[in-house]
Each structure stands twice: as C-alpha cells, then as structure tokens.
Design a protein around this motif. Sequence first.
Motif, PDB file in Angstrom:
ATOM      1  N   ILE B 517      22.237 159.869  -7.884  1.00  0.00           N
ATOM      2  CA  ILE B 517      21.659 159.740  -9.236  1.00  0.00           C
ATOM      3  C   ILE B 517      20.934 161.055  -9.565  1.00  0.00           C
ATOM      4  CG2 ILE B 517      21.276 157.239  -9.121  1.00  0.00           C
ATOM      5  CD1 ILE B 517      18.296 157.908  -8.517  1.00  0.00           C
ATOM      6  N   LEU B 520      14.847 160.703 -12.674  1.00  0.00           N
ATOM      7  CA  LEU B 520      14.230 160.696 -14.001  1.00  0.00           C
ATOM      8  C   LEU B 520      13.017 161.609 -14.055  1.00  0.00           C
ATOM      9  CD1 LEU B 520      13.864 157.141 -15.584  1.00  0.00           C
ATOM     10  CD2 LEU B 520      14.936 159.145 -16.592  1.00  0.00           C
ATOM     11  N   LEU B 576      17.900 155.279 -18.311  1.00  0.00           N
ATOM     12  CA  LEU B 576      16.707 155.067 -17.466  1.00  0.00           C
ATOM     13  C   LEU B 576      17.047 154.484 -16.093  1.00  0.00           C
ATOM     14  CD1 LEU B 576      14.051 153.617 -19.960  1.00  0.00           C
ATOM     15  CD2 LEU B 576      14.345 155.975 -19.205  1.00  0.00           C
ATOM     16  N   GLU B 577      18.315 154.174 -15.854  1.00  0.00           N
ATOM     17  CA  GLU B 577      18.685 153.604 -14.547  1.00  0.00           C
ATOM     18  C   GLU B 577      18.381 154.604 -13.439  1.00  0.00           C
ATOM     19  OE1 GLU B 577      19.833 150.609 -14.253  1.00  0.00           O
ATOM     20  OE2 GLU B 577      20.655 150.097 -16.223  1.00  0.00           O
ATOM     21  N   GLN B 578      18.026 154.078 -12.268  1.00  0.00           N
ATOM     22  CA  GLN B 578      17.881 154.915 -11.072  1.00  0.00           C
ATOM     23  C   GLN B 578      18.635 154.268  -9.909  1.00  0.00           C
ATOM     24  OE1 GLN B 578      15.353 158.245 -11.087  1.00  0.00           O
ATOM     25  NE2 GLN B 578      17.088 157.832 -12.424  1.00  0.00           N
ATOM     26  N   ASP B 579      19.766 153.669 -10.241  1.00  0.00           N
ATOM     27  CA  ASP B 579      20.582 153.007  -9.231  1.00  0.00           C
ATOM     28  C   ASP B 579      21.945 153.697  -9.184  1.00  0.00           C
ATOM     29  OD1 ASP B 579      21.410 151.237  -7.334  1.00  0.00           O
ATOM     30  OD2 ASP B 579      21.315 149.450  -8.608  1.00  0.00           O
TER      31      ASP B 579
END
Lengths: 216, 653
Positions: B517, B520, B576-579
């Motif tokens: 990833i 952010l 905004l995902e962090q997966d």
Amino acid sequence: MKSGRGSPSAFYKYTSIEQMKKKAKILMFAGALLPLLLFVFPLWKITLEAPQYPTPLGMYIYINDFADANPHDIKNINLMNHYVGMKYIPDAIPEFKIFPAGIIITTIIGLLIAFKANYKWYLYWFILMGVLSAAGLYDFYLWEHDYGYDLDPKAIMKFTNPDGSIMGFQPPLFGSKDILNFTAHSYPQLGAFGLALGMGISFVAYLIGKKNNKIQ
Amino acid sequence: MKKIHYLLFTLAGVAMLFTSCNQQGNKSSNGALSSSAAEKVYVAPGEHDEYYAFVSGGFSGQLSVYGLPSGRLFKVIPVFSQDAEKAWGYNEETKPMLNTSHGFVPWDDSHHPDISQTNGELDGRYVFINGNNTPRIAKIDLSTFETTEIIEVPNSAGNHSSSFVTENTEYVVAGTRFSVPVPQRDMPIKEYKGNFKGALTFISVAPEDGGMDIKFQLLMPGFDYDLSHPGRGASHGWFFFTTYNTEESHTLMEVNASQNDKDFIAAVNWKKIEEYVNNGGGTMMPSNYAHNVYDEHTHTATSTMKKEVLTVDPTKVPGAVYFLPTPKSPHGCDVDPSGEYIVGNGKLSADLTVHSFTKMLAAIENEKFDGEAYGIPILNFEDVLAGTVSQPGLGPLHTEFDGQGNAYTTFFISSEVVKWKLGTWEVVDRQPCYYSVGHLMIPGGNSRKPFGKYVLAMNKITKDRYLPTGPEVTQSAQLYDISGEKMELLLDFPTVGEPHYAAGIAADIVKQRSKKIFSLTDNKHKYATTSDADVRVERNGKEVHIYMTMIRSHFNPDNIEGVKVGDKVYFHVTNLEQDYDVPHGVSVIGANTSELLIMPGQTETFVWEPKQVGVWPFYCTDFCSALHQEMQGYIRVSPANSNIDLSWSLGED
C-alpha cells in the motif's frame, strides 16, 4: 533412594534455615516484579483469519493500549465490522488507566511483603492477584460481549441465529471460534504469562516458607 | 534375507511399471510435447512462479510482467502510451510523464527492457526501457511496478541501441538508430553523407534514488547504431554498439545499406570519456528535451524542459573509440558473462562473428589498424577475431548466455534457436521457433550471473499457432528448458504487443520489495484529503475543486450541489484504505477522460467539464467490497446563471 544431593540428609548439608528463608524472599521479590512485564509485552491477542486475509488481521491488547499486529489491522478490523453494525474499537478505554495503576500498586505491595512480611503474606498477595486477575478477565469478557452484541440498528447486514435471535459477534475469551467467514483466536501473550508466572512464583515462595516454618 | 528378496522384487516391479508407462507416454505423444513438459510449466493454483519476465510491449508502448515458467500475465505497466485502465496519461498527475519537446506524445514503441545491476549482477531495483520513436528512456521502479521517470533523448532518432545498463548501473545507454543533422536543421536529405551524426547518449543513474541525467552525448559518424551491450568483468568500462549503413545511404536502404561486406562494432571506452568530461572536456550544446519525474509521495509527476546537453567529439578523446570490422549489417551486440567475448550477430552473414576483448586490447596496444573512418581507428579484423561459428543458420539476430559456457543465438530466417559453445564455436543443438524469432532472453543472460534454466524466444510471426482472431493474430513467446544438453520446447504463450526483448530475474530478488500500500501519512499530494474532517468543495472562479475521500463503501461527500454548466470540476480523490489490494475506482457520466484507479493511500485527480444541466451520478469502478454497488454518489449541475451555493454532504437526509 541413594544418598546424594537430592536426599534430605544431603539437603541439610547445603542449606540452613536462614538460606531457605532468603530463597523464599528472593522468589517473592521476583514474583512481585514479573507482572511489570505487562508494561512491555501484550496481555492478550485476538486474531481473525479468513481466506481473503492470507496475513490474518490481529490486535494485541496491552494493559494500556490496543495495538495492530500488522500495520493498520485495527482500522481494517473496524472496516470489516461496520458491515454488521459493530462499534469501532475505541482508541482508549478507562481500563487503560485502571490496569496500569493496579499493576503498579500490587507490585509495590508485593515488594513490601517480600522485604518486610512473613511467608503467610506471600499467600495473601497470591490470592489478591488471583482475585484481581479474575476481575480483569471478567471485565474483558463484559467488554467483548458489549462489542459483539451492542450492534447499530442500521447495520448493513443483520444475521440471526437458527432460533431467530440476533446473531452476536463476540470473540472468544479464550480459544478459537468461527464467526461468519472469520475464525477468531483469542489467547494470552507474554505479558499475561509474566503475570501468571509471578503469581506462581509467589505461591512457591509461600510453600517454601511454610515448609521452612514446619522444620523450625 | 527373505525380506530383502521381496523388497528387490517389489522394486523391480515398480521399475517395470514406470518403464512401461514411459513407453506408452512416448507412443501417444508421438514426438510432440510430452506430459513432462506440461509439468515443468505448471505452477499450481496459489503458487508463485520462479522468475519474473519483463517483456517489452513493442508498438503498444508498454512493459508487461509475466511469470516464468507458467507464462502467466500479471500486469501491463503503462510506460509510453496512455492507458485508460490505470488513468496513465489521463489523470492530472501522470499527464506530465508523456510530455516531450514535441508536446504531449501519447504513444511510443517500447523495445529493450534491462534490469539494474550491482557488481554485474541483477539487483532488481529498476527496469529501464527505451521509447524508439520519440527517443525517450523510462525507468520503472520495481517496488511499485510503476514508471517513475522518463527522460527524452535529444539529437537522437529511432532510439534503438538502448536501454542497456553498465555493471553498477552507472549509466543507462541510449544509441540512435537513425543518424540525423545535429543539431536539427533545414537541409537537403541528399547531403546526409558526412553531415548527419549518430548520437550515443550516456545517462547517469544516481545510486541513491535512481535519478537520471544525461552525462554526455558522443557524436559519432552518421551510421545506424543498431544494438549495444556493456562490457563486464575485465571489459567493464567499455560499451559495444553494432552499426549498419556504414554506407551512409539515405534512400532504398534495404539495398543501399547492405553493400559493405563488413560494418562495424563500435567499442567505446566510456570511462575514458567520463574522465574527459569530468575534467571539463566536451561542448555544451543548446538543446530542448523533457525530463519527467513521478514522485511517489506527492503521487504527482513534474516535467522540466532541459536546455542544454554536453556533447563529445570522439576524435577529441584519443583512445576512446575504435571500430571492429564485423560482417554483415550486424544486429545484436552481445557480451558473454566473463566480458571476454563480443558477439556480432551479422544478420546478412552466413557466419556468426565473435570478437575477443583481450585481442582487441592487444590490437590497440600494437596499433594493428586497418585505416580509419572519420578519424576513428578501424582495428584489423583478424587481430580482434576470437572465432567464427560457421554456418549456424540464416539471419542471426541475438545471442544470450547460460553462464555454463554456452551461447544461444536466434536465427530469424531459418526460424530457430541455436546453442553453441563459447571457445570451440561448435554448434551443440538447434530447436525450431514458430515463427521467425527475434530476440531471446535468459533471465540474467546479459549479466555476469545468468540463471541458465530457461530461454524465452520472442517471435515476430505466429500465423496458425493459436486460434485465429481475424487478420491480426496474437504476438507470441516460446519457452525452452535449457537445463539439459538439448533444449526442450515447453510452452507457447501470447504477449501484449510485439515482444522485442525481455529481461528476466529470479522472483525472490524482487517480490519481497514489492509495496503493498501507499502510507496515508506519507501522502504529500497537493490536493490530498487524508481525513474525513478535511473533505470540502471549493470554488475558484469557474474552477471547482472537490476534495473527496473513498473507503469501503462510500465516497465522502457523495452529494454535491452548486456546480454549474461551464465549470471545470476537479475531482481530487484520496483512497483512505490502508489494506492490501483494496483499490477503488471512480468516474462520472460524460467525463472526457478515463476513470481513476486509486491504490490505498493514493490521491488522483480527473477533470470533468459538465455540459448539461441535471443530476449526474458517479460511482466506484473497481469491485471493492460487498457494498461496492452502493458506492455511488450524485452531483447536481445547475444552469450557468443559477445562484445555488456550493454544498456537499454524506449521510444527511
């Protein structure tokens, strides 16, 4: 039994009553300190396995924090759980203040006992720790139950049990359990082992003290 | 004893079983692929391939990533051509990557990928690839598998003898195939001879961040510089280029550029030239070329026009350049893993010519010259010749090495790969290709340490090899097992565009560095929205900027009002995902550009210019979650003269 270091007769050759007392004291001292490991190592770990997560999601529970097993795990657990209406795992809970204070206070009591009190107090400390740990576990269970059952009425997906009741998503207190597409594991970690070992040692110290007292 | 007897009987029985099975297998396969070939390329579901193969997309302009031995396609990395799937060259962030001195060029012809090296071995940090048509060199970062830098090559045309790296990635080298007036000017084509120049460009690569910069351009006589490879080991510090059209013709080249019995391999001592320019040598020439850099933290590219380039006249640096006579119109120029042998694949020659680096140095030392061309000494052919592979096939093009003393050469006309021995020059084996093979690739085959297990042959023609798809049929590669004495054809697989060349590397070197990833917290995009609290819509005259976020399974905001016909609406969208592997996409009705495909932690921007009043939906274009279908929103477009204020919301009734 052959005579040697292991036989009672030989034992007395090497130890005196004073030495025994000292040994019990040192054990009690160590036992009182070991729970401090909880400030370094986690108490518990909950792991969620599913086919889409080749690296399982995991959360470490410290006495003063929730932490990701791998980066962003808690955020991703929250994202998963919002589909069934579970609340976000909070950043902080009151326990994060109470548990550390409890550990510090009981450690100080334990150390005072090791320095000043006789072996009977070792048992009292052991019982105190046992009661407090049980209370902690019960508190953990209550939190888990609330987390698993207090669901948003606008939940995206609602599941019911075969008997028609609303399905809850409480992770197990100890052990493994299938929850929808996840398998949840809940097991103690190094910090908890430190606590248990400390308690165990205090009990051994008590036994040695007791034995010593009889010989006297 | 009795037990042992039984055991022996059993073993004998098992052995017979296997033997009979084999015989049956041979009969049924009738000389075609045996079942063992299928097993050798079978990678079970969920298992990983042993090698990455980065295969050039030719006229697609891209670089595709395959696994070997399975031949499975993983990704097409956009490089020189716009790619609507990934918004490459469509979104505001990557448009500058395709900027050149000729303006925005949305296509190129990608040819020769090469993997960065340290101490002559593949290090798996970057892949470089050349754009042939509008000369450019691109760098792909193998932590993201994205193109992060493109530098235009001035004074070049037909950027073909590119993009090969030196032993420690000191330089990536780009040679011109077509000589041109340098600097470009208005002049009669007929005055080519003696006036046109061939630029060989040495682009330095910064050791820490891989930043590219043209160190110098060597302005050579007006031949065609076809292919090149670096020296390695003892010959590190030299670079070798094949030439054709030493006749310097400018028309009906197929005849006029094929008259000389021998053309040249140009041997360039780049260390000597580097020293010369470091001491102030060379001439700074006014120029104009683009240098485009994509920043992983701003997720944005910038294009800078460079205004000068350092040129070097080879005759001003004694001992820097020599010509090695090589029959005839040599194509590939390949250096063996030891650095001793330089193979000139003379495509119109009956024989394969191999030069010796040691003999070359001795010939230079003893001044065994056979004249000169434009002031550059020509070495005596016999004095540099290591040996000749006699009549190995027709139309030799390229050679790679297995690190076991064997070389493998492709023959275009006789359509085969021929295995021969370095030093004895004897042919060991030959296998047909279907059809008309161009390049071939052994993972690491142009380094000090090849992984000599497979060779990949890349064909120019497939005809009937696959199900027909109308007049235009698939391009194709073929995989051979070269672990034994004889080569064995294992697999045909289709490729994206014409597979000019490929670079292969052991997967283990690359895969653990591959990012999952973008963080952010490291997102420095000018229009990033890293928390829901910062979501907003702003108007600046006719420009409307939407600071939008996306996470499973909604946009924020998902209702927007106050936009008017004639506005220029910028959707700045942050995932905004962090997966791992949770990208989201987005587009809106009537957008005159591509969708965005945004990776976790990344921000991208597309522009929408609404032309019609109405309430228009936008939605997630990449199936992201169980609620993907619900990941949608509306934007209200009012008449140009309306006075509705901007407003935005999420989840408000």
